[in-house]
Design an enzyme around this catalytic site. Sequence first.
Site, PDB file in Angstrom:
ATOM      1  N   SER A 103       0.840  -1.198   0.000  1.00  0.00           N
ATOM      2  CA  SER A 103       0.000   0.000   0.000  1.00  0.00           C
ATOM      3  C   SER A 103       0.869   1.239   0.000  1.00  0.00           C
ATOM      4  O   SER A 103       2.009   1.205   0.492  1.00  0.00           O
ATOM      5  CB  SER A 103      -0.892   0.015   1.244  1.00  0.00           C
ATOM      6  N   TYR A 135      -1.525  -0.039  10.196  1.00  0.00           N
ATOM      7  CA  TYR A 135      -1.615  -0.597   8.844  1.00  0.00           C
ATOM      8  C   TYR A 135      -0.336  -0.281   8.068  1.00  0.00           C
ATOM      9  O   TYR A 135       0.269  -1.161   7.445  1.00  0.00           O
ATOM     10  CB  TYR A 135      -2.834   0.018   8.155  1.00  0.00           C
TER      11      TYR A 135
END
Lengths: 440, 246
Positions: B138, B151
């Site tokens: 990501s 995250y």
Amino acid sequence: MADTLYTSWGRFPQIAQQGLRLAWRGDELPEPLEGTSSLLPYGNGRSYGDVCLNRGGTVIDTRSLNRFVSFDAETGVLRCESGVLLSQILELCVPKGWFLPVSPGTRYVTIGGALANDVHGKNHHKAGTLGCHVRALELLRSDGSRQLCTPDENADLFAATIGGLGLTGLVTWVEIALRKIDGPLLREESIKFANLQEFFRLSELSDADYEYTVAWIDCIAKGASLGRGLFARANHTDSKSQVVDVDRGARVSVPFQPPFSLINRLSLKSFNAFWYMRQRQKQHTRTIHHRPFFYPLDTIGDWNHIYGPRGMLQYQCVLPGEDGRAVLRNMLSDIASKGSGSFLVVLKIFGDRESPGMLSFPRPGVTLALDFPNTPDVFRQLDRLDAMTREVGGAVYPAKDARMSAESFQSYFPRWKEFAGFVDPAFSSSFWRRVTGDKL
Amino acid sequence: MSQVLVIGAGSAIAEATARIYAGRGDRLFLVARDAVRLDIVADDLRVRGAEQVDVLVADLTDHDRHAEIIAAAMDAMPELDIVLVAHGILPDQENCQQNVEDTLYSIDVNFLSVVALLTPLANQLEERAKGTVAVISSVAGDRGRQSNYVYGSAKSGLDAFLQGMRNRLSKSAVHVLTIKPGFVDTPMTAHIPERGILWAQPEDVAAGIVKAIDKRRNVVYLPGFWALIMLIVRSIPETIFKKLSL
């Protein structure tokens, strides 16, 4: 912003619509969002008015339900989730020699939306509506039950759901019977006609031998030329001629919304005259790919933006019988005298193949479709057209409507009370509340 | 025709990517946690033209099952050309700050389980000296931010792991691709109310993934403009960055 995610194609009415997404067909039906009262399935937002909107309620966005379930290339039976777009069905099926049994004017609608509005196309005189080709569907109701509906099983719920405007529950999947084709092309003839009488004669001559017939008319022409236009008739062909068939989607787009409608008296008059004169010969024949034939407007992305921030109103009615023809003449005179109307005014003769749908719009007669910019006068004009439609026992298409009165609706759809019995208690729409006068 | 193993096949990006391979007539092996969803995806891919689709239900945080997953996939697809690792969760940052268990669980799903899976897989691919491993990371891994660093740190660890693995496996012609999507409109992000011009559809990201695999790219930002955005984000000095509310 919620209100840009969930609009209708006419961009009227404009409301701040809240919605949530259902991603898997096995999931339970969601509860309405906090502070909202009811649910309504939302497909691709291509219906024009408010059948896909639910002011003060929640819409369930079904566009993630875009999976195929099964396809039999031998029999042409396709089962898919309700959020699959017709364009996706065509991509899969045309190379395998199958075509949609019924095609509306855009391929960017979901199969669920097409079913909920029981859409029709240029082959209505032969094939009826889409609902005539639905073999089965699964309905997810707010009581948590899943109902398998076919013409034989749960037949009344099936009939209510075909053309049921999404009010009977959420359709999770649909099974339809496709039509066999020999290739992606059609043989099309375009014939110029000078007035309404010629249109009716051409339709009578063509409807037996041509699967697809439709006419474009010049809505500005008056007097002896009233209802002049171009009549298109076509059949699928096995021609192997080289016609470009790369799906490029929208080739151009309306890049921004102009601050006012580009459709006005002047632009309409020039376009309509130009389009009629463009075809010099009386008759023109060509081989054409199915995409430009069925979906000419799909090549212009966001074409609805040309009507400016106030949006537009569509009007499509069906006028039955001999009286209907006389009324059509009056309607066209009314429209021509106002210089209102649109670039794309369409006439077609509906056939007598009956849809199973309880609330289905098409019925034998002539159908007229056109759109109007949202101006202060248009509502009065549409009320006048409604009065004419009612007078001959016709009907107006809910998928395109944003303003018909409860009285009109109830006269157009005499089975509406019977239908109301099948509406899921947790479901509602802006349209439904309007046309039932909020009395349910 | 390729043989493609998809880990986390219930993710919207994985599903959209699998559809492209199915359309090419490839063979697929799908692994996901939810059996019902797995079958829904498999049926769809069969209709779309996949030559063969096999499925295996597994929770990827159960590291003991990884060897079995790899063996089953290689059994069904002896040529195994492409492995797409797509499973992951987007944890609630505030929740994680109050709850160690949630934090560690998300580190497990997003980092440890991938490491556990790739460790034996890397050895097998090295031995066969071919194939592609494409892993969805990501843009969040490029710099820790207060709004989602749990995250982001898992993805950052993953990036370093993949870098090293790429370095090692380049000697045996095994292709390792790090995929860094930005905001993608999927069920995982459905709770985020705003949708602006930075948001992409899973179909667009999927097309980018397939292209990057075909072209044997090393790292790909999807859509591509994120490479520029993250270059800027990475270049802000920490003394300034720490004061921003990102």
